[in-house]
Design a protein around this motif. Structure first.
Motif, short mmCIF file in Angstrom:
data_model
loop_
_atom_site.label_atom_id
_atom_site.label_comp_id
_atom_site.label_asym_id
_atom_site.label_seq_id
_atom_site.Cartn_x
_atom_site.Cartn_y
_atom_site.Cartn_z
N SER A 359 0.84 -1.20 0.00
CA SER A 359 0.00 0.00 0.00
C SER A 359 0.88 1.25 0.00
O SER A 359 1.94 1.27 0.63
N GLN A 360 0.45 2.26 -0.71
CA GLN A 360 1.19 3.51 -0.77
C GLN A 360 0.22 4.68 -0.76
O GLN A 360 -0.92 4.56 -1.19
N GLY A 361 0.67 5.81 -0.26
CA GLY A 361 -0.18 6.97 -0.19
C GLY A 361 -0.46 7.55 -1.56
O GLY A 361 0.34 7.45 -2.48
N THR A 362 -1.63 8.15 -1.73
CA THR A 362 -1.99 8.77 -3.00
C THR A 362 -3.11 9.79 -2.76
O THR A 362 -3.84 9.67 -1.76
N ASP A 363 -3.23 10.76 -3.63
CA ASP A 363 -4.32 11.73 -3.51
C ASP A 363 -5.33 11.59 -4.64
O ASP A 363 -6.25 12.40 -4.76
N GLU A 364 -5.14 10.57 -5.50
CA GLU A 364 -6.09 10.34 -6.58
C GLU A 364 -6.02 8.89 -7.04
O GLU A 364 -5.05 8.17 -6.77
N ALA A 365 -7.07 8.44 -7.72
CA ALA A 365 -7.13 7.10 -8.30
C ALA A 365 -7.29 7.25 -9.80
O ALA A 365 -8.22 7.92 -10.27
N LYS A 366 -6.39 6.64 -10.57
CA LYS A 366 -6.47 6.68 -12.02
C LYS A 366 -7.09 5.38 -12.54
O LYS A 366 -7.34 4.44 -11.78
N LEU A 367 -7.31 5.33 -13.84
CA LEU A 367 -7.94 4.17 -14.47
C LEU A 367 -7.25 2.87 -14.07
O LEU A 367 -6.02 2.76 -14.16
N ASN A 368 -8.04 1.90 -13.58
CA ASN A 368 -7.60 0.57 -13.17
C ASN A 368 -6.83 0.55 -11.86
O ASN A 368 -6.36 -0.52 -11.43
N ASP A 369 -6.70 1.68 -11.18
CA ASP A 369 -6.08 1.68 -9.85
C ASP A 369 -6.98 0.97 -8.85
O ASP A 369 -8.21 1.01 -8.95
N ILE A 370 -6.34 0.34 -7.86
CA ILE A 370 -7.06 -0.31 -6.77
C ILE A 370 -6.75 0.48 -5.51
O ILE A 370 -5.59 0.54 -5.08
N VAL A 371 -7.77 1.10 -4.94
CA VAL A 371 -7.57 2.03 -3.84
C VAL A 371 -8.50 1.72 -2.68
O VAL A 371 -9.56 1.12 -2.85
N ARG A 372 -8.06 2.14 -1.50
CA ARG A 372 -8.90 2.07 -0.29
C ARG A 372 -9.41 3.48 -0.02
O ARG A 372 -8.62 4.43 0.05
#
Length: 431
Positions: A359-372
């Motif tokens: 898991s890594q920090g992010t401020d957005e989800a792009k196409l096909n990303d898997i996010v919590r």
């Protein structure tokens, strides 16, 4: 006979459609008229073999491009079991279709081209299948004929995939070497692969334990349609139609309506317009209740002893499916089966790295990303965590302007204090 639903997944051009075609063809599950069409096409192209991919690639664009675009479902039966096959596209552009196909599967066949080995799309599809609750995996190392049926190639791929299985803590993985084009180890064991002593693919599919009701002790029924014919014959008829999502319902059960919390009793259960004493998941039924209560589409009817979560905020795992990135604060719709509520993604907590599964920090989800993410809804949602109930723990996110599907979601936590997940048992990996 029981039923096994399975999906074929993996990267583009790994031979998924050909494998399904071979299963159908060699198990004598292809009708005579389709066989005649395949033979006619073979003759027209002067080919020595029929094009088995044509049995699943039904779209014109699929035949022209030689890839699977849409999800195809095929049905066949052997003396031991009934099967529903889902042929999912391998191209990363159509990952959303793979998620759709895997959502109802009991087993995933992950195809790997023997010349390519384990690649990013192999890892992505395995991760998605595991997140979707699939318990049984088959590593199908295909196109072994193109590497001379080399055992060392097979063992190297198995070792690479075993590392993936351990990272994801998969419950059970079986590795099978095969050639879908020539039928080696698909329905019958192959003399070309004498060094392999395990079952053929079909033999394994016939022996895998069938999945039962995910949560029989927590019955769930969501209203899809309120039936009020108001005819002379049935002036007072009021029924609530839907599919039992889990568990068993019986006439006479004392039930509670959520999210209102009102209580009543099931007066009658109807299946195909006939009263029955009881019904079980996944039957479609009509419930008639003893009291006239304000019940609408999307409301949930459960026995008094059941404990669904009624939430307005929860954490979820999303597979983002839109070209436009998702950012915190985005307003959209949560569609939870028949229930649709306005919602907002308040926080993007983390993203899964496909290469390392970390898991890594992010401020957005792009196409096909898997996010919590954390989601807040305008109205209460009656749901369960996905690990407890695959049916009631799944939802989709919908654009409130266009109606387009934005993401597939799995409810990870309904308790705000919940931030950890159970650790599955050690992977059982067999060859």
């Amino acid at each position: 006979m029981d039923l096994l639903r399975f999906i074929t997944c993996g990267s583009v051009d790994d031979g998924k459609s050909t494998l399904i075609g071979r299963l159908l063809y060699d198990s004598d599950s292809v009708s005579l008229d389709v066989l005649a069409t395949l033979e006619k096409k073979r003759t027209a192209t002067n080919s020595t073999d029929v094009d088995l991919a044509l049995l699943t690639d039904g779209l014109k664009a699929e035949r022209e491009q030689g890839i699977t675009i849409d999800v195809a479902h095929k049905y066949f039966t052997t003396p031991r079991r009934k099967f529903i096959i889902t042929d999912a596209p391998g191209h990363v552009q159509y990952t959303r279709n793979m998620v759709t196909g895997a959502s109802n599967a009991d087993l995933a066949i992950v195809l790997v081209d023997a010349r390519q080995g384990v690649i990013e799309q192999t890892r992505r599809h395995t991760l998605l299948a595991s997140l979707l609750g699939i318990q049984h995996f088959v590593l199908a190392v295909n196109k072994l004929d193109l590497v001379g049926y080399d055992e060392a190639v097979f063992e190297r791929i198995v070792a690479d995939y075993q590392a993936v299985a351990k990272q994801l803590k998969l419950a059970s993985v079986v590795a099978i070497p095969l050639s879908a084009l020539h039928g080696d180890n698909v329905v019958r064991r192959s003399k070309q692969i004498a060094w392999y002593q395990g079952p053929s693919l079909l033999e394994h599919l016939e022996s895998v334990p069938a999945t039962t009701d995910a949560n029989p002790n927590e019955p769930r029924f969501q209203v899809q349609y309120v039936i009020r014919p108001q005819t002379e014959e049935l002036p007072d008829y009021r029924g609530y139609a839907g599919r039992i999502q889990s568990g068993t319902y019986r006439a006479g059960d004392k039930v509670r309506i959520w999210p209102s919390g009102l209580e009543t009793v099931i007066d009658t259960i109807e299946v195909n317009q006939q009263p029955v004493a009881a019904a079980v998941a996944p039957q479609g039924v009509v419930l008639r209740l003893r009291d006239d209560i304000d019940i609408s589409r999307g409301d949930t009817i459960v026995p008094i002893a059941a404990h669904p979560a009624v939430v307005r905020e929860f954490e979820a795992t999303l597979c983002w499916m839109d070209e436009r990135p998702l950012r915190a604060g985005r307003k959209l719709l949560v569609q939870h089966h028949a229930d649709v509520v306005k919602a907002s993604v308040t926080t993007i907590l983390q993203k899964t790295n496909i290469e390392t599964f970390e898991s890594q920090g992010t401020d957005e989800a792009k196409l096909n990303d898997i996010v919590r993410v954390r989601i807040k809804t305008a109205l209460p949602l009656v749901a369960d965590e996905y690990r407890q109930n695959r049916v009631t723990g799944a939802f989709i996110l919908v654009d409130d302007q266009t109606g387009a599907t934005l993401a597939a979601g799995l409810i990870a936590a309904t308790d705000p204090e919940y931030f950890t997940q159970e650790v599955p048992a050690e992977t059982v990996f067999s060859i």
